[in-house]
Motif scaffolding. Structure first.
Motif, PDB file in Angstrom:
ATOM      1  N   GLU A 102     -11.701  21.966 -18.626  1.00 13.11           N
ATOM      2  CA  GLU A 102     -12.253  21.020 -17.649  1.00 13.11           C
ATOM      3  C   GLU A 102     -11.630  19.645 -17.801  1.00 13.11           C
ATOM      4  N   ILE A 103     -11.438  19.227 -19.040  1.00 12.91           N
ATOM      5  CA  ILE A 103     -10.824  17.916 -19.295  1.00 12.91           C
ATOM      6  C   ILE A 103      -9.401  17.893 -18.751  1.00 12.91           C
ATOM      7  N   GLY A 108      -5.690  16.131 -14.539  1.00 13.28           N
ATOM      8  CA  GLY A 108      -4.789  16.424 -13.420  1.00 13.28           C
ATOM      9  C   GLY A 108      -5.278  15.779 -12.132  1.00 13.28           C
ATOM     10  N   GLU A 109      -6.583  15.881 -11.892  1.00 17.50           N
ATOM     11  CA  GLU A 109      -7.159  15.248 -10.703  1.00 17.50           C
ATOM     12  C   GLU A 109      -6.993  13.740 -10.768  1.00 17.50           C
ATOM     13  N   LYS A 114      -4.359   8.875  -8.871  1.00 17.76           N
ATOM     14  CA  LYS A 114      -3.519   7.694  -9.121  1.00 17.76           C
ATOM     15  C   LYS A 114      -2.325   7.682  -8.175  1.00 17.76           C
ATOM     16  N   GLU A 115      -1.699   8.870  -8.006  1.00 20.49           N
ATOM     17  CA  GLU A 115      -0.552   8.959  -7.101  1.00 20.49           C
ATOM     18  C   GLU A 115      -0.968   8.648  -5.667  1.00 20.49           C
ATOM     19  N   GLU A 116      -2.106   9.208  -5.267  1.00 21.40           N
ATOM     20  CA  GLU A 116      -2.610   8.959  -3.919  1.00 21.40           C
ATOM     21  C   GLU A 116      -2.895   7.476  -3.717  1.00 21.40           C
ATOM     22  N   CYS A 117      -3.501   6.852  -4.726  1.00 22.50           N
ATOM     23  CA  CYS A 117      -3.784   5.409  -4.652  1.00 22.50           C
ATOM     24  C   CYS A 117      -2.488   4.612  -4.532  1.00 22.50           C
TER      25      CYS A 117
END
Length: 177
Positions: A102-103, A108-109, A114-117
């Motif tokens: 999960e971590i 990854g999310e 961050k990339e999307e931002c």
């Protein structure tokens, strides 16, 4: 089963003598015995009628040997408790692995976010640049519009002040005045 309290410890083998015997030591007391390896325990067996024979017990065997019957029972109970805890330990390990997964997924999310931002920030910067260019263009058009309105007013005034073709111009053609 053998118990430690059935033996008197004479010492621990610390060296091999040049005569081929093993040297054992306990505090300041020292002795020699045939056989054994460094680290082995030299003991004297306690018999009913006193001390009987001297022997060597391996270091690992000595460590595993319980002190007495009560200690043995305690060791068995501890081992049983450990066996009972084994399924719980397995569950805990599985839960740890699940949480690690999960971590990793969350990391990854977070990276994708961050990339999307960063992409959105780039688009905002582009839009801000375009907005500035358009604002300058609007200002130029407003300035041109103002000039055109002023020119239209001047043209209107000039038109109003210009003599009309059918109106008398105030010319004296020799008539009575």
């Amino acid at each position: 089963m053998a118990y430690r309290d059935k033996y008197e410890v004479l010492g621990v083998i610390v060296a091999l003598a040049t005569n081929g015997l093993s040297v054992y030591k306990k505090g300041d007391d020292e002795g020699q015995i045939s056989g054994g390896s460094i680290g082995d325990i030299v003991v004297r067996t306690k018999g009913e009628d006193g001390f009987a024979s001297v022997s060597i017990i391996g270091e690992q065997e000595w460590e595993a040997m319980p002190q007495n019957e009560a200690a043995e029972a305690e060791m068995k109970q501890a081992a049983s408790g450990a066996k009972n805890l084994a399924p719980e330990l397995a569950k805990a390990k599985n839960e740890i692995e699940r949480l690690k997964a999960e971590i990793l997924e969350a990391k990854g999310e977070a990276e994708r976010f961050k990339e999307e931002c960063a992409n959105l920030q780039d688009r905002i910067s582009e839009a801000a640049g375009e907005n500035m260019v358009l604002s300058q263009k609007v200002s130029q058009l407003e300035a041109e519009n103002k000039k055109l309105k002023e020119a239209a007013k001047k043209a209107e005034k000039s038109k109003d002040n210009a003599p009309k073709a059918n109106e008398p111009q105030g010319l004296n053609l020799g008539g009575n005045e």
